[in-house]
Design a protein around this motif. Sequence first.
Motif, short mmCIF file in Angstrom:
data_model
loop_
_atom_site.label_atom_id
_atom_site.label_comp_id
_atom_site.label_asym_id
_atom_site.label_seq_id
_atom_site.Cartn_x
_atom_site.Cartn_y
_atom_site.Cartn_z
N PRO A 117 0.93 -1.42 -0.42
CA PRO A 117 0.09 -0.03 0.33
C PRO A 117 0.45 1.11 0.30
CG PRO A 117 -0.93 -1.39 1.72
CD PRO A 117 0.63 -1.74 1.21
N VAL A 118 0.07 2.06 -0.46
CA VAL A 118 0.95 3.67 -0.78
C VAL A 118 0.01 5.37 0.32
CG1 VAL A 118 1.46 5.67 -2.30
CG2 VAL A 118 1.92 3.21 -2.72
N TYR A 119 1.07 5.11 0.81
CA TYR A 119 0.91 5.79 1.68
C TYR A 119 0.82 7.85 1.64
CZ TYR A 119 -0.45 2.57 5.21
OH TYR A 119 -0.60 1.25 5.82
N GLU A 120 0.01 8.89 2.36
CA GLU A 120 0.03 9.55 1.68
C GLU A 120 -0.04 10.79 2.71
OE1 GLU A 120 -1.49 11.98 -2.50
OE2 GLU A 120 -2.77 11.36 -1.56
N ASP A 121 0.82 12.30 2.05
CA ASP A 121 0.55 12.71 3.84
C ASP A 121 -0.93 14.08 3.18
OD1 ASP A 121 2.02 14.38 1.62
OD2 ASP A 121 3.29 16.15 3.11
N ALA A 122 -0.84 15.12 4.19
CA ALA A 122 -2.31 16.00 3.89
C ALA A 122 -1.97 16.63 3.03
CB ALA A 122 -2.33 16.59 5.13
N THR A 123 -0.53 17.05 2.31
CA THR A 123 0.05 17.53 1.01
C THR A 123 -0.20 17.36 -0.78
OG1 THR A 123 2.12 17.02 1.79
CG2 THR A 123 0.83 19.65 3.22
N GLY A 124 0.04 15.88 -0.03
CA GLY A 124 0.23 14.57 -1.21
C GLY A 124 1.63 14.73 -2.10
N ILE A 125 2.20 15.23 -0.67
CA ILE A 125 3.96 15.64 -0.85
C ILE A 125 4.36 14.62 -0.81
CG2 ILE A 125 5.85 17.06 -1.08
CD1 ILE A 125 4.85 19.46 -0.80
N ILE A 126 4.68 13.96 -0.03
CA ILE A 126 5.27 12.43 0.68
C ILE A 126 4.47 11.82 -0.21
CG2 ILE A 126 5.85 11.68 2.44
CD1 ILE A 126 6.62 14.73 3.60
N LEU A 127 4.85 10.32 -0.64
CA LEU A 127 4.52 8.99 -0.45
C LEU A 127 5.47 7.80 -0.78
CD1 LEU A 127 3.27 9.59 -4.80
CD2 LEU A 127 1.49 9.63 -1.97
N LEU A 171 8.85 8.07 -1.91
CA LEU A 171 8.47 8.06 -3.97
C LEU A 171 8.93 9.11 -4.42
CD1 LEU A 171 5.62 5.66 -4.11
CD2 LEU A 171 7.67 4.59 -4.33
N ALA A 172 8.75 9.54 -5.04
CA ALA A 172 9.24 10.92 -6.03
C ALA A 172 7.92 11.18 -6.20
CB ALA A 172 10.61 10.17 -6.93
N THR A 173 7.71 12.15 -6.28
CA THR A 173 6.42 12.91 -6.25
C THR A 173 6.46 14.52 -7.47
OG1 THR A 173 6.58 14.41 -4.76
CG2 THR A 173 4.97 12.40 -4.28
N GLY A 174 7.89 14.38 -7.58
CA GLY A 174 8.72 15.29 -8.39
C GLY A 174 9.72 14.67 -9.84
N PRO A 175 9.03 15.18 -10.43
CA PRO A 175 10.75 15.26 -11.41
C PRO A 175 12.18 16.26 -10.52
CG PRO A 175 9.60 16.67 -12.14
CD PRO A 175 8.58 16.22 -11.47
N GLY A 176 13.49 14.98 -10.34
CA GLY A 176 14.27 15.51 -9.55
C GLY A 176 14.60 15.26 -8.99
N GLN A 177 13.42 14.72 -7.70
CA GLN A 177 13.57 14.35 -6.25
C GLN A 177 13.89 13.45 -6.03
OE1 GLN A 177 9.38 13.93 -5.13
NE2 GLN A 177 10.14 14.18 -3.00
N GLU A 178 14.77 13.54 -4.49
CA GLU A 178 15.81 12.22 -4.24
C GLU A 178 14.50 11.78 -3.84
OE1 GLU A 178 19.11 11.29 -5.06
OE2 GLU A 178 18.84 12.10 -7.09
#
Length: 75
Positions: free
Chosen positions: A34-44, A56-63
Amino acid sequence: MPQRYALVFPGGLEGGEDNVEVTITDRTGPGGHPVYEDATGIILAEISEQSEVRVLATGPGQEPARGVTARPLTS
């Protein structure tokens, strides 16, 4: 599987840790967990039954963060 976890990121302010609450989604990650997400949707994060975390990366270039642990939340 718990519905919510506290993700613990090492190396926060002054050498401490940062905590982020995440909630289960209807998605699964690349490992089939299962995938979990924070309230902002930035952290998966994909979290296994053994509380192993894959951020999991949520945007290009994210480490994706390493060394993150998960603590189940009960309330």
